[in-house]
Every structure is written in C-alpha cells, then in structure tokens.
Write a protein that holds these residues in place. Structure first.
Motif, short mmCIF file in Angstrom:
data_model
loop_
_atom_site.label_atom_id
_atom_site.label_comp_id
_atom_site.label_asym_id
_atom_site.label_seq_id
_atom_site.Cartn_x
_atom_site.Cartn_y
_atom_site.Cartn_z
N GLN A 199 0.67 -1.14 -0.13
CA GLN A 199 -0.04 0.07 0.00
C GLN A 199 0.96 1.26 -0.06
OE1 GLN A 199 -2.60 -0.44 3.28
NE2 GLN A 199 -3.86 -1.73 2.41
N ALA A 200 2.15 1.00 0.52
CA ALA A 200 2.94 2.24 0.61
C ALA A 200 3.57 2.39 -0.77
CB ALA A 200 3.88 2.07 1.90
N THR A 201 4.02 1.41 -1.51
CA THR A 201 4.96 1.46 -2.57
C THR A 201 4.81 0.42 -3.39
OG1 THR A 201 6.95 2.25 -3.53
CG2 THR A 201 7.12 0.82 -1.62
N GLY A 202 4.99 0.55 -4.77
CA GLY A 202 5.01 -0.74 -5.60
C GLY A 202 3.71 -1.11 -6.20
N GLU A 203 2.53 -0.96 -5.73
CA GLU A 203 1.26 -1.30 -6.24
C GLU A 203 0.77 -0.19 -7.16
OE1 GLU A 203 -1.20 -2.82 -3.37
OE2 GLU A 203 0.25 -4.67 -2.87
N ASP A 204 -0.22 -0.47 -7.94
CA ASP A 204 -0.74 0.38 -8.86
C ASP A 204 -1.40 1.47 -7.87
OD1 ASP A 204 -0.05 -0.53 -11.28
OD2 ASP A 204 -1.78 -1.54 -11.44
N ASN A 205 -2.03 1.24 -6.93
CA ASN A 205 -2.73 2.29 -6.09
C ASN A 205 -2.11 2.64 -4.76
OD1 ASN A 205 -5.13 2.60 -7.80
ND2 ASN A 205 -6.01 0.66 -7.02
N SER A 206 -0.53 2.58 -4.82
CA SER A 206 0.17 2.66 -3.81
C SER A 206 0.06 4.30 -3.49
CB SER A 206 1.66 2.02 -3.71
OG SER A 206 2.07 2.71 -4.84
N ILE A 207 0.46 4.32 -2.20
CA ILE A 207 0.10 6.13 -2.01
C ILE A 207 1.29 6.86 -2.70
CG2 ILE A 207 1.70 5.93 0.09
CD1 ILE A 207 -1.44 8.32 -0.49
N ASP A 208 2.75 6.19 -2.84
CA ASP A 208 3.65 6.81 -3.73
C ASP A 208 3.42 7.10 -5.14
OD1 ASP A 208 4.13 4.33 -4.23
OD2 ASP A 208 6.33 4.53 -3.95
N LYS A 209 2.83 5.93 -5.69
CA LYS A 209 2.47 6.16 -7.09
C LYS A 209 1.40 7.26 -7.25
CE LYS A 209 1.32 3.92 -11.26
NZ LYS A 209 0.17 2.93 -11.80
N ILE A 210 0.25 7.34 -6.30
CA ILE A 210 -0.81 8.28 -6.58
C ILE A 210 -0.16 9.73 -6.53
CG2 ILE A 210 -2.88 9.17 -5.45
CD1 ILE A 210 -3.39 6.03 -4.94
N ILE A 211 0.81 9.84 -5.38
CA ILE A 211 1.17 11.27 -5.34
C ILE A 211 2.15 11.37 -6.52
CG2 ILE A 211 3.04 12.77 -4.02
CD1 ILE A 211 1.92 10.94 -1.49
#
Length: 127
Positions: free
Chosen positions: A75-87
C-alpha cells in the motif's frame, strides 16, 4: 487520479506547447502558476512523509506478521494504487498544469517563466 484525467492534462500541455491552448489573462495565469508551485511543494512534502510508510515493522515474528508487512508495504509503494504512485501521478498533472500557465504567460508577456517552476524533475521529486 484516473488514467483518463492524467492523459487529458498531458494532452492539454501538448496543446499549450503547440500554441493551441493558452490562458489569455496574465493575472489568472500568474495566480494559477503560483498555486501550481505551492501544490508541487506540498506534494513533494507529502511524498517525503509517504516514504516513511515504507518502513513497516513491529508485527512480530510469525507468518501472519510477514503477510501484514507485505500488505502494508504494498500500500505504501510498488502497487498501482500505492500512495507513492498516486502522489507521483498528481505531481505530473500539476506540472502539466503549471506548464500550461507558464506557456500562457510566455505568450502574453514574451517572458520565459519556466525557470521558476519545477517541471523537469525525475521521479516526482522537486529540485
């Protein structure tokens, strides 16, 4: 942010680069550019905080704990909806918005203002 929204702003920026799209009010463009600069700063700060979420630990020494670490890290990184990707996606859209405003100002005033905005950054970091 949805893929169509991201694609739309990329398209708007491309239209601004070719002169097809621009804002014809200097004051509005300056205010929007300032808002974009502030939003980029805020998103950069948020990305820094989000990177702290990648430090997942303290669940114990058992299999279920390892599963929890994997879930929270995803959820923090590496997934399509991870927070870092969204930011990072939001950063790219705001950079497109800012580029449109900067190009509008250049068209109106003849002055290049892109050096005040962080459009050419890598990995969403400001610099």
């Amino acid at each position: 942010m949805s893929e169509p929204d991201i694609a739309a702003w990329e398209g708007f920026a491309a239209q601004a680069r070719t002169g097809e799209l621009y804002l014809d009010s200097e004051e509005a463009a300056r205010q929007c550019l300032a808002a974009c600069e502030q939003r980029l700063t805020d998103l950069s700060d948020l990305l820094t905080y989000a990177q702290l979420a990648q430090r997942v630990s303290g669940f114990g020494d058992f299999d279920m704990a390892n599963d929890l670490v994997k879930q929270f890290l995803g959820q923090a990184t590496g997934e399509d909806n991870s927070i870092d990707k969204i930011i990072r996606e939001h950063i790219e859209v705001v950079k497109d918005m800012g580029e449109i405003m900067a190009l509008s100002l250049k068209r109106i005033t003849g002055q290049d203002v892109t050096n005040t905005v962080y459009f050419n950054t890598n990995n969403g970091s400001m610099g």
